[in-house]
Design an enzyme around this catalytic site. Structure first.
Site, mmCIF file in Angstrom:
data_model
loop_
_atom_site.group_PDB
_atom_site.id
_atom_site.type_symbol
_atom_site.label_atom_id
_atom_site.label_comp_id
_atom_site.label_asym_id
_atom_site.label_seq_id
_atom_site.Cartn_x
_atom_site.Cartn_y
_atom_site.Cartn_z
ATOM 1 N N GLU A 1 29.856 57.268 10.959
ATOM 2 C CA GLU A 1 29.352 56.020 10.395
ATOM 3 C C GLU A 1 27.830 55.987 10.302
ATOM 4 O O GLU A 1 27.267 55.286 9.458
ATOM 5 C CB GLU A 1 29.842 54.823 11.232
ATOM 6 C CG GLU A 1 31.355 54.616 11.205
ATOM 7 C CD GLU A 1 32.129 55.581 12.095
ATOM 8 O OE1 GLU A 1 31.502 56.295 12.909
ATOM 9 O OE2 GLU A 1 33.361 55.629 11.971
ATOM 10 N N ASP B 1 46.928 46.815 16.720
ATOM 11 C CA ASP B 1 46.079 47.966 17.049
ATOM 12 C C ASP B 1 45.224 47.724 18.297
ATOM 13 O O ASP B 1 44.744 48.680 18.909
ATOM 14 C CB ASP B 1 45.196 48.355 15.857
ATOM 15 C CG ASP B 1 45.883 49.339 14.916
ATOM 16 O OD1 ASP B 1 46.903 49.938 15.327
ATOM 17 O OD2 ASP B 1 45.405 49.504 13.786
ATOM 18 N N PHE C 1 33.601 49.384 13.455
ATOM 19 C CA PHE C 1 32.901 50.671 13.520
ATOM 20 C C PHE C 1 31.501 50.605 12.917
ATOM 21 O O PHE C 1 30.721 51.547 13.063
ATOM 22 C CB PHE C 1 33.740 51.779 12.891
ATOM 23 C CG PHE C 1 35.076 51.942 13.564
ATOM 24 C CD1 PHE C 1 35.169 51.894 14.952
ATOM 25 C CD2 PHE C 1 36.234 52.098 12.833
ATOM 26 C CE1 PHE C 1 36.407 52.011 15.583
ATOM 27 C CE2 PHE C 1 37.469 52.223 13.464
ATOM 28 C CZ PHE C 1 37.552 52.179 14.843
ATOM 29 N N HIS D 1 39.172 44.599 8.436
ATOM 30 C CA HIS D 1 39.928 44.544 9.683
ATOM 31 C C HIS D 1 39.179 43.764 10.769
ATOM 32 O O HIS D 1 39.147 44.154 11.930
ATOM 33 C CB HIS D 1 40.254 45.952 10.180
ATOM 34 C CG HIS D 1 41.199 46.690 9.290
ATOM 35 N ND1 HIS D 1 40.834 47.160 8.057
ATOM 36 C CD2 HIS D 1 42.503 47.029 9.442
ATOM 37 C CE1 HIS D 1 41.863 47.754 7.478
ATOM 38 N NE2 HIS D 1 42.886 47.682 8.296
#
Lengths: 620, 620
Positions: B369, B426, B394, B418
C-alpha cells in the site's frame, strides 16, 4: 532423511483432516478462505505435530515454541490445528465467524493461543522478531515460527523485519512462506519463481531453503536444518498449490475469499477422504503426542517497584522529550519488563539514555518504524512493556501496526517526540499534526501529553501501568517545570492551573500550548479579565466532569488551543465532552504549515497567546 | 571513460561550491544538515550539470528529466544546485528555513522545481516510480532520477518501490544511494558494505552499480551505463564520506542534524576554498550549460468532459464500492488524466472494472500500500488524477504517505472500501474504524462518504474535481439507491432526507448508518415522533450552516451515528460544527469489535436503528 520420516503418512493424514475441517468450517460460516488453508495444510501439520514443542493445554507457557500465522486469512487452518492438538473441542470449529465464538475471521488474542492479531498482511514476521527477541530477554530456549503468504512478502514491513532479524542474528526464528503463487485478485508478482524468492532472502542475510510444501519429508528436513543453523534466521520457501487436495480448486484463480458451496463441499470432502493413507492410520488417524517444551526456568519477569519522585525543581527548563528519556531509565530500574525500541532517532527522543543503562533491553531498528512497532507488539505479547519511540510524525508510518496493537490490546507504549509546529525550522514533514487524531481513534488507547518534565515523568510511569496501548506525546522545545515533584497525574485527569470565581472563560491547552494559555491569562488579568486555565494532560480518557464543570462555571465559554490540526484533535475532544454546556472555540493549525521559528509559527498558525486573548475577548 | 571527462574538474569545482553554499545556508539558519549535503555534493553536481536534460527556467516542462531528493534533509544541497542552474538568485540561499522563504527545512512543492515534499524517509523512490510511470502515460522520454540516503533503505517502502519498478521494467528510472554509512544516531546497519547493498538490489531485479561517490568520472560512467540499460531500472550505489571536504566533520558520528558554528564555518570554508581546481575554472567556475530536453510533443493531457448521469433506478440494490468501480470507468472515459492504482484487491474494490477498459492507466502494486500511494503521489505531481484504492483499513498502512500527499497538495484521490463493522464476518483486522479520523486530520483533504450508488458516482466525480487530496469511503454491503439520477452532491454539502416543522431531534448519519437513521425515523413516526434525518455525505468540508440550522430547529437535540470509532469521527465533527446550539449524542463504535453478521454487529456496537430510537427517546 531423518527418523521422523516414519511419521510422514500420519502427518499427511492430519493435513488432510485439517483441509477437511477448513472447508467444513468456512462452508458453515458462508465466508472465509479455504483454498489458502489447503495450500498450507502440510506445513502446519508438520510444524504442529512433528516440529514444535509446546503444551497445548497451557498455550501461554513461556517455554512453548511460538507460532504466528501471518497470513491470518488461513485462520480456519490454525483453529483446526489447535483443535487437533487438543486445545479445544473440534466441534467448536463449526462456530467459525459467529458472533458468539472467539474463532473469528482472522486470529485475535481473544484466543489464548494467539499472541498477536493478524489479518493485515506483512505484520506477522515483525511480531515474530519481537517474540524471538523476547525469548532472549526471558532466557527461554523456545523457537519462534511464523507462516507468511507469498503475496504478503510484497509488503515492505516484511523486509524491515528481515533486516532486523539478520541484525540481531535471530537463529531461533524460522519463517515459512507458503508460495502458492496466487494473490487475492490475480497471480502474485513472482509466481512460482522460487529462485527469485531465495535470492532476496539470501541477499537479506537469511538462510533460504526451497522445498515442495506438500512434501512432508522435505519439510521435516528443512525444519531440522533450520534448527541446526546457528548464525542466522531461516526462511523456508515452500512451493505449494492453492486449494491443494481439491481438484476443482487447485491452482485456480478466483477462489481466494470464497467458501465452497454445499454441493462443492461434499465433492471436495469426498476427494479428500480418498486421500487418507491406511499406513498413517486412515481417516481416524490420531495426532502424535506433542513433546512438552524443556523448562529452562525461564519465566516472564514481573513486578514493578516504586519510582522515586521526579527530581526537577520548579522553573527548571527541560524539554518533555528529554524528561521522557530520563523517565525511561528510572522506570527501567524498577521494572524489568520495560524495553525500549528506536528507529535511529534515539539522540533526539532521548531514548539513548535507556540504551546506555540497559543495553540488553534496547532494540535498534534503524529507519524502519513498522518493524519497530511490530517488534514491540511481539515483545509485549510475551510479557514485556514495550516503548517504541520516534518523532511523532513518523508513527504515521506504523499506523496499521498501531491499529492492530489496539485490536490485540497489547502493552505497547508509543512515544512520539517533536510534535507540532513548535519544532520550527525543519518544516511540515517533521511536524506531527495528526498524531492525536490517529491515536484517539483507537478506543482503548491512553493518549497522554505532558507539558513539563514532572508531568512527562509521571505520565511515562502512568503509561506503563495502563492496561493496553498508550501514547505519550512530547515536544521539542524546552519548557519550564510548573509542577512540584509530588504532583500526581492519573490517566483520565486534568489540572486546573488558574481559577477564580470571576472566571469568564475556560482555556484548555496541552503540551506547549499550556504556556500560551498561561501567557494569555497574565495578559487578560492585566485588563482585569480572569480566565480558567486547564492543562489537559490526559487527552484520552478525558476528564469530562472537570471540563463540564469549568464550562458551566465560566458562562459556557470554552477556548481550546492545540499544536495539532483541528480534525480529531483536542478541540473536538473538548467539544464532544462539553456538548450542551459550552460553546467551544477551537484554536488549532488549519493549514499546511511551513518552516520558521517556533514562536513565529505558533503565532502564524493561530495558536499563540495573542490568539487566545483575542478569542476570549470575542467570546465575551 | 567518456568524452565528458573533460568536465570533471569543472564538476568538482561546482560540487565544492555546493558544499560551501550548504554550509553557509545552514549556519545562517542555525539548523540543518550540512554533513549529508557534503556527502552527496559530487553526485548532485554530476547529475545536474552533466547528466540531466532540463530547462531550469521552466521546471515544469513535461519533458524535463526529473529529480527527486528522497533524502530531503539534504535540501540545502538541492537548493544550491537549482540556484547554480539559474532557477533563482544564489543570495536567496541565505534565507534558508526562514518563515518568509520557500526554501524550507525539507523540500516542498511550494518550490516550482519540487514535485513531491520529502523529508519523511523512504518515500522518494515510491514517488519516482509514479513519475516514471507518468512519463509513459504522457509519452515523454524524460528520465527520472532519485537520490536516497543509505539509512533510509531500511524503510520497507523502498523495497515495495523496488519491486514495482522491476515489475514495470522502469528503465528510465535511475536511483542513487548516497552510502555515507552514518545515520542520525549511529552507524547504519550495513555501514560501507557495498556488496551487501548490491546483493539486495540485484536480488530485487535491478541493475546495481557500485562506485566511489566522490569520483566524478565513475559517476559519469555509471549514469551512462544506466542510460544504456534497456531491461531494468538502475541503482547506483555511491560509497561516500559524510561531511566530505571538511576535515573535522568527515566520517564522524554526531554531525547529522547540526550546522557548523560561525568559527567552524570559517574553517570549513577555508578548507573547501583550497579544494578548487584551477583547471576547472577555480572558485569562479561557471556551471556548464544544461542541455534542454528533447521535445517529443509530450504534454500532460488535460480537460474533463461531462459524465452522463448515474444510471441507477431508485430502489436498486448496489454496494457503494461497486458503484465506485463503475464510476471510475465513466470518469476515465471523460478525463484522460485519471489513473487507478491497486494493491491486489481490485476484485473487492471493483477497480478491476477500470483495469478492463483502461489497462494502460491501471497500475498493480500487489500487496504494498505504501508504494501504491507513493506512486500515486508521483503520478499526481506530474498531472495525473490518481485513484489508489484498497480496503479502507489498509490505507492506515500508507498514512505517512497520505500525510505527505496533503503537505504536497497533490491530486491523490484515495478510496477505501469495506469500512466499519458492517463488513461482518472477516473481523476487526479488516474493519476500517479510524479512517475518517486519519483523513479528517489532514486539513486540505475532502472526506466523502456516499450511502448509495448515485451519491457514490457523483462523489467520485467530485473528488476528481476537488483541488488536492480527497478520500472516498465506501461500504461492503449492498444498499438501496435513494437518490434520483439528477441529484447533485457538492463537496461541503449534506442532504436533509426527512424533515417537518414537528421534528424533535436531528439524526445525522452517513454511509450505512443513513439507512439505520431512516429505519429509526419510520419506527419513531409510528409513535408520532418526528425526527430530521441528514445524510452527511461530505464529512469534510462539513455543512456547518445546515447542521446548525437543523440543531436549532429541533430543540438542540442532535444524535450522530457512524460505523467508525468515536475519536475523530463524524460525531465529533458534528459536535464541533454545532457547538453552542446543540447537545450531540454520539453513537459510534466504542470497543474493539469482532466477527459476526453485519446487522448483528451494528446492533452489538451501538449503531443500529434500535439505538438511534432509544437515544432520541432519552434526549426528549
Amino acid at each position: 532423511m531423518t527418523a521422523d520420516n516414519a511419521l510422514i503418512p500420519t502427518l499427511h493424514n492430519i493435513a488432510t483432516r485439517l483441509r477437511i475441517e477448513s472447508i467444513r468450517s468456512t462452508t458453515a460460516a458462508g465466508s472465509g478462505h479455504p483454498s489458502t488453508c489447503c495450500s498450507a495444510a502440510d506445513i502446519v501439520a508438520t510444524l504442529f505435530f512433528a516440529e514444535m514443542r509446546f503444551d497445548p493445554k497451557r498455550p501461554q507457557d513461556p517455554d512453548n515454541d511460538r507460532f504466528v500465522l501471518s497470513k491470518g486469512h488461513a485462520a480456519p487452518l490454525l483453529f483446526a490445528a489447535w483443535a487437533e492438538a487438543g486445545a479445544f473441542d473440534r466441534s467448536e470449529l463449526l462456530k467459525l465467524r459467529q458472533l458468539g465464538s472467539d474463532l473469528e475471521g482472522h486470529p485475535t488474542p481473544r484466543l489464548p493461543f494467539v499472541d498477536v492479531a493478524t489479518g493485515s498482511l506483512g505484520q506477522g514476521l515483525c511480531a515474530a522478531v519481537g517474540i524471538a527477541l523476547n525469548a532472549r530477554r526471558i532466557g527461554s530456549a523456545h523457537r519462534t515460527y511464523v507462516l507468511l503468504g507469498d503475496g504478503e512478502s510484497a509488503e515492505g514491513s516484511v523486509w524491515e523485519a528481515a533486516d532486523v532479524a539478520r541484525h540481531y542474528e535471530l537463529t531461533s526464528l524460522c519463517a515459512i512462506i507458503d508460495v502458492n503463487a496466487l494473490g487475492q485478485s490475480q497471480a502474485t508478482a513472482l509466481g512460482h519463481d522460487m529462485d527469485a524468492y531465495a535470492r532476496r532472502w539470501i541477499a537479506f542475510g537469511w538462510q533460504a531453503i526451497v522445498v515442495d510444501g506438500h512434501d512432508i519429508g522435505a519439510l521435516l528436513d528443512a525444519f531440522e536444518r533450520a534448527r541446526q543453523t546457528t548464525d542466522r534466521p531461516t526462511m523456508i520457501l515452500a512451493k505449494t498449490i492453492k486449494g491443494r487436495g481439491v481438484s476443482f480448486v487447485e491452482g485456480l484463480n478466483g477462489w481466494h475469499g470464497r467458501p465452497l458451496k454445499k454441493e462443492e463441499e461434499a465433492k471436495a470432502i469426498a476427494e479428500l477422504q480418498a486421500q487418507f493413507l491406511a499406513e498413517g492410520g486412515g481417516p481416524d488417524v490420531a495426532a502424535p503426542a506433542i513433546p512438552p517444551p524443556p523448562h529452562t526456568g525461564a519465566r516472564v519477569s514481573g513486578g514493578r517497584g516504586e519510582m522515586a519522585p521526579p527530581a526537577y525543581a520548579l522553573g527548571d527548563s527541560v524539554a518533555t522529550r528529554e524528561a521522557y528519556g530520563t523517565a525511561l531509565v528510572k522506570l527501567g530500574e524498577v521494572d524489568p519488563r520495560v524495553v525500549v525500541l528506536d528507529a535511529d532517532v534515539k539522540n533526539s527522543t532521548f531514548s539513548d539514555r535507556f540504551e546506555k543503562v540497559f543495553q540488553g533491553r534496547f532494540y535498534q531498528n534503524f529507519i524502519a518504524e513498522q518493524v519497530m512497532v511490530g517488534s514491540a507488539m511481539g515483545l509485549a505479547s510475551r510479557g514485556a512493556i514495550a516503548f517504541p519511540s520516534t518523532f511523532a510524525c513518523f508513527l504515521t508510518r506504523a499506523y496499521d501496526f498501531i491499529r492492530m496493537a489496539a485490536i490485540s490490546r497489547l502493552n505497547v507504549k508509543l512515544a512520539g517526540s517533536h510534535a507540532g509546529v513548535s519544532i520550527g525550522e525543519d518544516g511540515p514533514s517533521q511536524m506531527a499534526l495528526e498524531d492525536l487524531a490517529m491515536m484517539r481513534a483507537q478506543p482503548n488507547m491512553a493518549v497522554l501529553y505532558p507539558c513539563d518534565a514532572v508531568s512527562a515523568e509521571r505520565l511515562v510511569a502512568a503509561a506503563a501501568a495502563w492496561e493496553g496501548p498508550a501514547y505519550i506525546r512530547t515536544s521539542r522545545p524546552k519548557t519550564p517545570v510548573i509542577y512540584g515533584p509530588g504532583e500526581l497525574f492519573p490517566v483520565g485527569g486534568c489540572k486546573v492551573l488558574r481559577q477564580s470565581a470571576q472566571d469568564v472563560a475556560t482555556v484548555v491547552g496541552a503540551g506547549v500550548t499550556v504556556f500560551e494559555a498561561l501567557k494569555a491569562y497574565d495578559e487578560l488579568m492585566k485588563a482585569g479579565v480572569a480566565i480558567r486555565v486547564i492543562d489537559l494532560y490526559s487527552i484520552q480518557p478525558i476528564d469530562e466532569a472537570t471540563l463540564r464543570a469549568a464550562a458551566v462555571n465560566t458562562g459556557g465559554r470554552v477556548v481550546s488551543v492545540e499544536d495539532h490540526y483541528a480534525g480529531g484533535g483536542i478541540g473536538e475532544a473538548v467539544a464532544a465532552a462539553t456538548t450542551g454546556v459550552a460553546t467551544v472555540r477551537i484554536l488549532a493549525v488549519r493549514d499546511i504549515p511551513r518552516s520558521g521559528k517556533p514562536e513565529e509559527l505558533l503565532d502564524r498558525f493561530g495558536i499563540s497567546a495573542r490568539h487566545i486573548v483575542e478569542t476570549v475577548r470575542q467570546s465575551l
